[in-house]
Write a protein that holds these residues in place. Sequence first.
Motif, PDB file in Angstrom:
ATOM      1  N   GLU A  58       0.835  -1.198   0.000  1.00 43.96           N
ATOM      2  CA  GLU A  58       0.000   0.000   0.000  1.00 43.96           C
ATOM      3  C   GLU A  58       0.872   1.251   0.000  1.00 43.96           C
ATOM      4  O   GLU A  58       0.522   2.256  -0.617  1.00 43.96           O
ATOM      5  CB  GLU A  58      -0.951  -0.030   1.200  1.00 43.96           C
ATOM      6  N   LYS A  59       1.999   1.188   0.686  1.00 46.49           N
ATOM      7  CA  LYS A  59       2.919   2.326   0.677  1.00 46.49           C
ATOM      8  C   LYS A  59       3.577   2.461  -0.705  1.00 46.49           C
ATOM      9  O   LYS A  59       3.693   3.556  -1.243  1.00 46.49           O
ATOM     10  CB  LYS A  59       3.985   2.124   1.759  1.00 46.49           C
ATOM     11  N   ILE A  60       3.981   1.356  -1.270  1.00 44.35           N
ATOM     12  CA  ILE A  60       4.614   1.400  -2.589  1.00 44.35           C
ATOM     13  C   ILE A  60       3.640   1.969  -3.615  1.00 44.35           C
ATOM     14  O   ILE A  60       4.012   2.803  -4.449  1.00 44.35           O
ATOM     15  CB  ILE A  60       5.082  -0.013  -3.014  1.00 44.35           C
ATOM     16  N   GLU A  62       1.432   4.118  -3.287  1.00 41.19           N
ATOM     17  CA  GLU A  62       1.281   5.576  -3.199  1.00 41.19           C
ATOM     18  C   GLU A  62       2.418   6.311  -3.896  1.00 41.19           C
ATOM     19  O   GLU A  62       2.408   7.532  -3.974  1.00 41.19           O
ATOM     20  CB  GLU A  62       1.228   5.997  -1.722  1.00 41.19           C
ATOM     21  N   ARG A 358      -4.267   7.055  -1.837  1.00 41.12           N
ATOM     22  CA  ARG A 358      -4.369   5.954  -0.898  1.00 41.12           C
ATOM     23  C   ARG A 358      -4.929   4.783  -1.670  1.00 41.12           C
ATOM     24  O   ARG A 358      -5.882   4.928  -2.437  1.00 41.12           O
ATOM     25  CB  ARG A 358      -5.329   6.315   0.249  1.00 41.12           C
ATOM     26  N   HIS A 360      -6.054   0.838  -0.806  1.00 36.55           N
ATOM     27  CA  HIS A 360      -6.167  -0.230   0.183  1.00 36.55           C
ATOM     28  C   HIS A 360      -6.712  -1.464  -0.505  1.00 36.55           C
ATOM     29  O   HIS A 360      -7.674  -1.388  -1.254  1.00 36.55           O
ATOM     30  CB  HIS A 360      -7.092   0.199   1.317  1.00 36.55           C
TER      31      HIS A 360
END
Lengths: 400, 168
Positions: A58-60, A62, A358, A360
């Motif tokens: 999820e961070k990647i 973004e 974001r 998810h």
Amino acid sequence: MENNLNNTFEEQSKNYTTLNLGPTHPATHGIFQNILTMDGEIIVDSEQTVGYIHRAFEKIAEHRPFYQVTPLTDRLNYCSSPINNMGWHMTMEKLLGVTVPKRVDYMRVIVMELARIADHLVCNSVIGVDTGALTGFTYVFQWREKIYDIYEEICGARLTTNIGRIGGMERDFSKEVIAKIEDFLAGFPKVFNEFCSLLERNRIFMDRTIGTGPITAEKALNYGFTGPNLRATGVDYDVRVMNPYASYSDFDFNIPVGVNGDTYDRFMVRQEEIRESLKIIRQALNNLPAGKYFAEVPSFYLPPKEEVYNNMEALIWHFKIVMGEADVPVGEIYHSVEGGNGELGYYLVSDGGRAAYRLHFRRPCFIYYQAFPEMVKGSTLSDAIVAMSSMNVIAGELDA
Amino acid sequence: MANITNEEIIQHIQTDLPGCILSAEESFGMCTIEIPANQVKNLFQFLYAHPQMEFQFLTDLCGIHYPNQVDKELGVVYHIHSLVNNLRLRIKAFVPKANPQIESVSSIFKSANWQERETFDFYGIVFTGHPNLKRILNVDEMTYYPLRKEYPLEDQHRTDKNDSYFGR
């Protein structure tokens, strides 16, 4: 001297054993740990530890252009990565307001149903392996390889497929692809029937699976079960029917449901779904509409290479796509598809930037794996192993 | 299909729980409402038990971070699904970063248990009343909340790479 032998005996019987199941136990099929409290052979309690292969998708996501999210989705449920890929493409198309041609929908349905078959084959044959029946596994894995051959013919990859694009398929089905799918449809049912006759009415298999790891429909819904695990409890919730995507409403198929929500029902629901998937593929292949295999989304759909080399406009688009320069609308989207093991959802918040603000992933097995301690409480260790493999928990999806 | 519309849902909430809805909008067909953080449990119980709505399936729960929204930096986004009506509803509740506390809904939906742990793990949002609030995917020793926007993806002390051309 006081005689307290009885007390001592009671106290002794409360001395539970702690057993570490995993993180790298061959029977858990993935890296997750269960710390079991055992009373002899009976599981009293279990505590799960997950996150061993967490990769911060999820961070990647973004920080990457939208088209670079597709390879991340490959690595969620890697037993059926095409479904994950297509789910993401459809999420993006929903955000962009793109309608894809019917042909794309049908091609996607074919690939997604092949992926579902592959996913269910892995899960069901491994239930067989865990109950001591290795033969069925060896039969069907050959045919899972043939599904992978079809992927390879379509997109060049086998396991982590990165299949299709935002806006369509990267290329049309070639004659070889059609021939391979036809081969599969002709040859697989025979092998699958053999597999069925090995396990479905097998006394040993039934004794091992009927009544083990059960869950009621109410509890399953409360625990957020989706997919075959929910349907095994008798709830006919299937995203393909409830919120049809990719023209699933064009096809005639049944949603098999179970009764008891035990290991056997989960197994049987998957078996029936394989048959239904074969029906869907047959229908899609027979009625495959003519037309284009991509929609006009020049800011996301890579132009053909010949045009990139000879045409200024195509070159510009190619450059913009690869550099992630395309504009997207602002908005929030939740899109879900029926993945191999449940409802795979994408919650995407776009602020108009070149990457998701974001993203998810609603990973089905992360949500339903919570119920495992409750399902195996009071059962034996060997039953818990079978119950776990029948839940189809995929570590890649669990940990995202 | 759906026996109840998005407008009717908002009306029901407004009549029975006045002041609960801070704002409402429709985004790609899904009704989205924003509620105060102290109303979360109340509203979920109401939606769960309401005979016409029966929002009894928690599809998804995740966190989000808007650094520029003063006193409402961190948010929790819930997606709930009414299976009888086949209707989804998105609910958002925001909390200040200085004191990110919100009620846990794990007593209503057992599926919220791990999802709230995940949100705590990545955003540091504290769910009051949660039975076992601890990190789930990251290591217990971690001292920061990695999905907050201020945490860079890579080690920012690297000098061999200029990332400013790509992504954020």
